[in-house]
Design a protein around this motif. Structure first.
Motif, PDB file in Angstrom:
ATOM      1  N   GLN A 131     124.053 -23.719  88.877  1.00  0.00           N
ATOM      2  CA  GLN A 131     123.564 -25.061  88.610  1.00  0.00           C
ATOM      3  C   GLN A 131     124.616 -25.797  87.797  1.00  0.00           C
ATOM      4  O   GLN A 131     125.357 -25.187  87.022  1.00  0.00           O
ATOM      5  N   GLY A 132     124.684 -27.098  87.964  1.00  0.00           N
ATOM      6  CA  GLY A 132     125.607 -27.902  87.191  1.00  0.00           C
ATOM      7  C   GLY A 132     125.196 -29.361  87.248  1.00  0.00           C
ATOM      8  O   GLY A 132     124.922 -29.884  88.332  1.00  0.00           O
ATOM      9  N   TYR A 133     125.103 -30.008  86.110  1.00  0.00           N
ATOM     10  CA  TYR A 133     124.666 -31.394  86.097  1.00  0.00           C
ATOM     11  C   TYR A 133     125.102 -32.066  84.793  1.00  0.00           C
ATOM     12  O   TYR A 133     125.431 -31.399  83.798  1.00  0.00           O
ATOM     13  N   GLY A 134     125.097 -33.369  84.818  1.00  0.00           N
ATOM     14  CA  GLY A 134     125.363 -34.156  83.624  1.00  0.00           C
ATOM     15  C   GLY A 134     124.094 -34.795  83.127  1.00  0.00           C
ATOM     16  O   GLY A 134     123.236 -35.214  83.925  1.00  0.00           O
ATOM     17  N   VAL A 135     123.929 -34.861  81.815  1.00  0.00           N
ATOM     18  CA  VAL A 135     122.779 -35.502  81.185  1.00  0.00           C
ATOM     19  C   VAL A 135     123.296 -36.604  80.268  1.00  0.00           C
ATOM     20  O   VAL A 135     124.044 -36.326  79.324  1.00  0.00           O
ATOM     21  N   ALA A 136     122.921 -37.828  80.559  1.00  0.00           N
ATOM     22  CA  ALA A 136     123.342 -38.972  79.752  1.00  0.00           C
ATOM     23  C   ALA A 136     122.114 -39.608  79.115  1.00  0.00           C
ATOM     24  O   ALA A 136     121.278 -40.200  79.807  1.00  0.00           O
ATOM     25  N   GLY A 148     123.094 -34.067  89.433  1.00  0.00           N
ATOM     26  CA  GLY A 148     123.813 -32.850  89.790  1.00  0.00           C
ATOM     27  C   GLY A 148     122.912 -31.894  90.523  1.00  0.00           C
ATOM     28  O   GLY A 148     122.059 -32.301  91.319  1.00  0.00           O
ATOM     29  N   VAL A 149     123.079 -30.604  90.260  1.00  0.00           N
ATOM     30  CA  VAL A 149     122.298 -29.541  90.904  1.00  0.00           C
ATOM     31  C   VAL A 149     121.420 -28.891  89.838  1.00  0.00           C
ATOM     32  O   VAL A 149     121.919 -28.373  88.837  1.00  0.00           O
ATOM     33  N   TYR A 150     120.099 -28.884  90.062  1.00  0.00           N
ATOM     34  CA  TYR A 150     119.160 -28.426  89.045  1.00  0.00           C
ATOM     35  C   TYR A 150     117.857 -27.994  89.714  1.00  0.00           C
ATOM     36  O   TYR A 150     117.687 -28.120  90.931  1.00  0.00           O
ATOM     37  N   THR A 151     116.902 -27.513  88.906  1.00  0.00           N
ATOM     38  CA  THR A 151     115.549 -27.220  89.361  1.00  0.00           C
ATOM     39  C   THR A 151     114.636 -28.362  88.936  1.00  0.00           C
ATOM     40  O   THR A 151     114.640 -28.729  87.755  1.00  0.00           O
ATOM     41  N   PRO A 152     113.861 -28.961  89.841  1.00  0.00           N
ATOM     42  CA  PRO A 152     113.008 -30.097  89.473  1.00  0.00           C
ATOM     43  C   PRO A 152     112.009 -29.737  88.379  1.00  0.00           C
ATOM     44  O   PRO A 152     111.585 -28.584  88.236  1.00  0.00           O
ATOM     45  N   ASN A 153     111.611 -30.731  87.640  1.00  0.00           N
ATOM     46  CA  ASN A 153     110.674 -30.559  86.540  1.00  0.00           C
ATOM     47  C   ASN A 153     109.252 -30.671  87.070  1.00  0.00           C
ATOM     48  O   ASN A 153     108.737 -31.769  87.290  1.00  0.00           O
ATOM     49  N   TYR A 154     108.604 -29.512  87.278  1.00  0.00           N
ATOM     50  CA  TYR A 154     107.253 -29.482  87.842  1.00  0.00           C
ATOM     51  C   TYR A 154     106.428 -28.451  87.079  1.00  0.00           C
ATOM     52  O   TYR A 154     106.844 -27.300  86.900  1.00  0.00           O
ATOM     53  N   GLY A 155     105.233 -28.850  86.648  1.00  0.00           N
ATOM     54  CA  GLY A 155     104.295 -27.928  86.023  1.00  0.00           C
ATOM     55  C   GLY A 155     104.805 -27.345  84.718  1.00  0.00           C
ATOM     56  O   GLY A 155     105.675 -27.893  84.046  1.00  0.00           O
ATOM     57  N   ILE A 156     104.222 -26.197  84.345  1.00  0.00           N
ATOM     58  CA  ILE A 156     104.644 -25.455  83.158  1.00  0.00           C
ATOM     59  C   ILE A 156     105.764 -24.510  83.580  1.00  0.00           C
ATOM     60  O   ILE A 156     105.575 -23.666  84.450  1.00  0.00           O
ATOM     61  N   ARG A 157     106.900 -24.644  82.954  1.00  0.00           N
ATOM     62  CA  ARG A 157     108.068 -23.863  83.353  1.00  0.00           C
ATOM     63  C   ARG A 157     108.034 -22.503  82.671  1.00  0.00           C
ATOM     64  O   ARG A 157     108.719 -22.253  81.670  1.00  0.00           O
ATOM     65  N   MET A 158     107.231 -21.596  83.238  1.00  0.00           N
ATOM     66  CA  MET A 158     107.153 -20.231  82.728  1.00  0.00           C
ATOM     67  C   MET A 158     108.501 -19.535  82.915  1.00  0.00           C
ATOM     68  O   MET A 158     109.210 -19.765  83.891  1.00  0.00           O
ATOM     69  N   ASP A 159     108.859 -18.659  81.979  1.00  0.00           N
ATOM     70  CA  ASP A 159     110.103 -17.917  82.162  1.00  0.00           C
ATOM     71  C   ASP A 159     109.922 -16.766  83.143  1.00  0.00           C
ATOM     72  O   ASP A 159     110.899 -16.189  83.614  1.00  0.00           O
ATOM     73  N   ASP A 160     108.683 -16.420  83.474  1.00  0.00           N
ATOM     74  CA  ASP A 160     108.397 -15.413  84.502  1.00  0.00           C
ATOM     75  C   ASP A 160     108.086 -16.151  85.799  1.00  0.00           C
ATOM     76  O   ASP A 160     107.021 -16.713  85.991  1.00  0.00           O
ATOM     77  N   HIS A 161     109.045 -16.125  86.718  1.00  0.00           N
ATOM     78  CA  HIS A 161     108.894 -16.880  87.956  1.00  0.00           C
ATOM     79  C   HIS A 161     107.940 -16.229  88.952  1.00  0.00           C
ATOM     80  O   HIS A 161     107.682 -16.797  90.006  1.00  0.00           O
ATOM     81  N   THR A 162     107.432 -15.031  88.652  1.00  0.00           N
ATOM     82  CA  THR A 162     106.454 -14.443  89.551  1.00  0.00           C
ATOM     83  C   THR A 162     105.055 -15.000  89.321  1.00  0.00           C
ATOM     84  O   THR A 162     104.135 -14.653  90.051  1.00  0.00           O
ATOM     85  N   ALA A 163     104.876 -15.835  88.293  1.00  0.00           N
ATOM     86  CA  ALA A 163     103.599 -16.530  88.141  1.00  0.00           C
ATOM     87  C   ALA A 163     103.305 -17.277  89.437  1.00  0.00           C
ATOM     88  O   ALA A 163     104.169 -17.944  89.993  1.00  0.00           O
ATOM     89  N   TYR A 164     102.083 -17.160  89.947  1.00  0.00           N
ATOM     90  CA  TYR A 164     101.768 -17.726  91.263  1.00  0.00           C
ATOM     91  C   TYR A 164     101.938 -19.245  91.300  1.00  0.00           C
ATOM     92  O   TYR A 164     102.182 -19.809  92.359  1.00  0.00           O
ATOM     93  N   THR A 165     101.817 -19.904  90.141  1.00  0.00           N
ATOM     94  CA  THR A 165     102.027 -21.345  90.111  1.00  0.00           C
ATOM     95  C   THR A 165     103.494 -21.716  90.310  1.00  0.00           C
ATOM     96  O   THR A 165     103.814 -22.882  90.527  1.00  0.00           O
ATOM     97  N   ARG A 166     104.395 -20.722  90.225  1.00  0.00           N
ATOM     98  CA  ARG A 166     105.810 -20.975  90.499  1.00  0.00           C
ATOM     99  C   ARG A 166     106.220 -20.293  91.801  1.00  0.00           C
ATOM    100  O   ARG A 166     106.795 -20.893  92.681  1.00  0.00           O
ATOM    101  N   GLN A 167     105.930 -18.999  91.930  1.00  0.00           N
ATOM    102  CA  GLN A 167     106.341 -18.264  93.124  1.00  0.00           C
ATOM    103  C   GLN A 167     105.626 -18.753  94.379  1.00  0.00           C
ATOM    104  O   GLN A 167     106.200 -18.769  95.467  1.00  0.00           O
TER     105      GLN A 167
END
Length: 359
Positions: A131-136, A148-167
């Motif tokens: 990933q790579g992006y600029g933040v101004a 740039g290249v990033y993950t969209p901001n959706y829901g609660i960003r759990m650090d465990d991506h196997t949570a069904y709301t993410r996976q």
């Protein structure tokens, strides 16, 4: 449908955390925002100096003292680095064996061009993802623009991506997007963001190059010693499925409560035409955590996914309970037992012992 569920659960055993995000429950308990600890306004990747010092001196049971061993994330006045390495031991009931898994080894960087402009980068050597992006932070109303290249901001960003709301939704561990995100803050009680971008997953992905649109609103009032969080997200994307186009829409709400050492997080999402035409799916996540003592949290999470609201007995739910132990600065040990519940019952529980080193 049963075969798809089994395949999904098997994948869950292998895809744990592919990135390091600020744990949302910390923000709820402390009354903070993701941007208070990260250069990325929506959280994740390189930690700023506040986040780095909090992780070093406050989060862990024992921390290195500067008088004994001087540490810093800076390699120059305007360049910072970070890293995340995760590996784990797994016992899988479904395959009746144990094994070790190397999950991620990521290097993070931040180049500060000014107090308002940062260039953020990440490369995961294990999964070959970047990933790579600029933040101004130059917009009115404490606003920013990210490109740039990033993950969209959706829901609660759990650090465990196997949570069904993410996976279970399209923003899985391998999802990246090239696009633009705009966000605004109102002091510490409101955060709104919206983005448009195109998927950059591998060539086998069924995503079209039509833009994905994502929006999120988060309200975080502080009532004395009680921290609250509630809001909602929505996303619209066109998916290519067997030569036809799915007009997929996802929307959901989330809630957080924090008091003293206790926190509760919840998220519920609905998706239309996620896997096929005229099919409605839903995902649910509930997590309760309690800080037993400094550096040791007890965590219980309930996940549930319903792939097709019109089909009975295709739901899968899972209960995860364990601990998150930070014995020393930048070291985490995370034992978990994952109890899977479905109809008909299948022996596919698992035990996971994850080791996480970060900086």
């Amino acid at each position: 449908m049963k075969k798809q569920i089994i395949s999904f659960l098997f994948a869950v055993l292998f895809l744990t955390s592919f990135d390091s995000f600020a744990l949302p429950r910390f923000a709820v308990k402390l009354g903070d925002r993701c941007i208070d600890c990260h250069y990325n306004p929506s959280g994740g990747l390189t930690r700023n100096e506040n986040g780095w010092h909090w992780g070093k001196n406050t989060l862990s049971m024992i921390s290195a003292r500067d008088k004994d061993f001087l540490m810093s994330p800076r390699i120059s006045d305007n360049i910072s680095i970070g890293l995340d390495y995760r590996t784990q031991y797994i016992y899988s009931q479904s395959i009746k064996r144990t094994y070790f898994q190397n999950m991620t080894a990521a290097l993070h960087t931040n180049f500060a061009l000014s107090k308002q402009i940062n260039l953020v980068g990440k490369y995961d050597f294990v999964n070959e993802l970047w990933q790579g992006y600029g933040v101004a932070s130059i917009l009115p109303g404490n606003g920013y623009i990210k490109a740039g290249v990033y993950t969209p901001n959706y829901g609660i960003r759990m650090d465990d991506h196997t949570a069904y709301t993410r996976q279970g939704l399209i923003f899985n561990p391998f999802y990246r997007e090239a696009g633009v995100e705009v966000g605004f803050f109102a002091d510490k009680w409101l955060y709104a963001s919206a983005s448009a971008g195109s998927n950059l997953s591998d060539v086998a992905s069924n995503y079209t190059k039509d833009p994905t649109y994502t929006a999120r609103l988060e309200i975080t009032p502080q009532l004395g010693e009680v921290g609250l969080m509630f809001g909602g997200s929505l996303a619209s994307v066109k998916l290519d499925s067997s030569g036809t186009t799915l007009n997929t829409n996802m929307y959901g709400g989330f809630f957080g409560f924090g008091y003293d050492e206790f926190s509760l997080l919840a998220e519920f999402d609905l998706a239309n035409d996620l896997n096929s035409h005229d099919v409605k799916s839903s995902m649910l996540m509930l997590e309760a955590a309690y800080g037993v003592l400094t550096g040791l949290d007890a965590v219980v999470r309930y996940d549930r996914v319903d792939y097709n609201a019109d089909v009975d007995s295709d739901e899968v739910s899972r209960l995860i309970f364990g601990f998150e132990f930070h014995p020393y600065s930048f070291i985490e040990v995370r034992p978990q037992y994952r109890l899977v519940m479905e109809d008909p019952s299948v022996d596919n529980d698992s035990f996971v012992l994850q080791l996480h080193f970060w900086y």
